[in-house]
Design an enzyme around this catalytic site. Structure first.
Site, mmCIF file in Angstrom:
data_model
loop_
_atom_site.group_PDB
_atom_site.id
_atom_site.type_symbol
_atom_site.label_atom_id
_atom_site.label_comp_id
_atom_site.label_asym_id
_atom_site.label_seq_id
_atom_site.Cartn_x
_atom_site.Cartn_y
_atom_site.Cartn_z
ATOM 1 N N GLY A 45 0.814 -1.215 0.000
ATOM 2 C CA GLY A 45 0.000 0.000 0.000
ATOM 3 C C GLY A 45 0.847 1.264 0.000
ATOM 4 O O GLY A 45 0.540 2.232 -0.706
ATOM 5 N N CYS A 46 1.905 1.262 0.779
ATOM 6 C CA CYS A 46 2.763 2.450 0.876
ATOM 7 C C CYS A 46 3.502 2.700 -0.432
ATOM 8 O O CYS A 46 3.683 3.854 -0.840
ATOM 9 C CB CYS A 46 3.745 2.293 2.035
ATOM 10 N N THR A 47 3.911 1.628 -1.093
ATOM 11 C CA THR A 47 4.573 1.779 -2.388
ATOM 12 C C THR A 47 3.595 2.366 -3.404
ATOM 13 O O THR A 47 3.926 3.325 -4.114
ATOM 14 C CB THR A 47 5.129 0.426 -2.876
ATOM 15 N N ASN A 50 3.040 6.118 -2.645
ATOM 16 C CA ASN A 50 4.193 6.935 -3.037
ATOM 17 C C ASN A 50 4.301 7.055 -4.555
ATOM 18 O O ASN A 50 4.616 8.122 -5.077
ATOM 19 C CB ASN A 50 5.479 6.364 -2.438
#
Length: 155
Positions: A45-47, A50
């Site tokens: 999710g964070c990738t 970003n």
């Protein structure tokens, strides 16, 4: 820590960033700032989050908006993360969680019955005067960067 509300002055900070830089929020007065707080570099999710903000960075810049990502990961980890995924947004490191706590996103979480402290994915839009203009709590990544851009263009 009390929850931040719309119109409140955003807590100031000075944090190390990727590439051995340092960013101080009050130095950015006069420009709107998107501060997206995320749990961990190089997770799915964070990738995606970003990458989405990086893809729209040119549009944010055209609108005069600064975009900053914030997580408890180290600067060294941010550098690897940015390089691996060709990220364009600046990433701030808050290893002691002081800023994450000031923004009330360092929370008790639970996964598979295990309790731990971590970042609740949240985005703040800070206006040119340093006030909170919008808060997106418990962010779902799909379409989020686009929604933030649309709101930021209104400032």
């Amino acid at each position: 820590m009390a929850e931040l509300s719309l119109g409140a002055i955003a807590p100031d900070f000075s944090l190390p960033s990727d590439g051995d830089g340092r960013i101080t929020l009050s130095d950015l007065r006069g420009k709107p700032v998107v501060l997206f707080c995320y749990p961990k570099d190089d997770t799915e999710g964070c990738t995606k989050e970003n990458i989405a903000f990086s893809a729209l960075l040119g549009e944010f810049e055209k609108a005069g908006v600064v975009v900053l990502g914030l997580s408890p990961d180290s600067v060294k980890k941010h550098d690897r993360f940015r390089s691996k995924h060709d990220l364009k947004v600046r990433l701030l490191s808050d290893e002691d969680h002081g800023v994450l706590e000031a923004y009330d996103v360092w929370k008790e979480k639970s996964m598979y019955g295990r309790r731990y402290m971590g970042v609740e994915r949240t985005t703040f839009l800070i206006d040119a005067d340093g006030r909170i203009a919008e808060i997106w709590p418990k962010v779902k990544v799909a379409g989020h960067a686009e929604a933030v851009l649309a709101r930021a263009k209104e400032l």
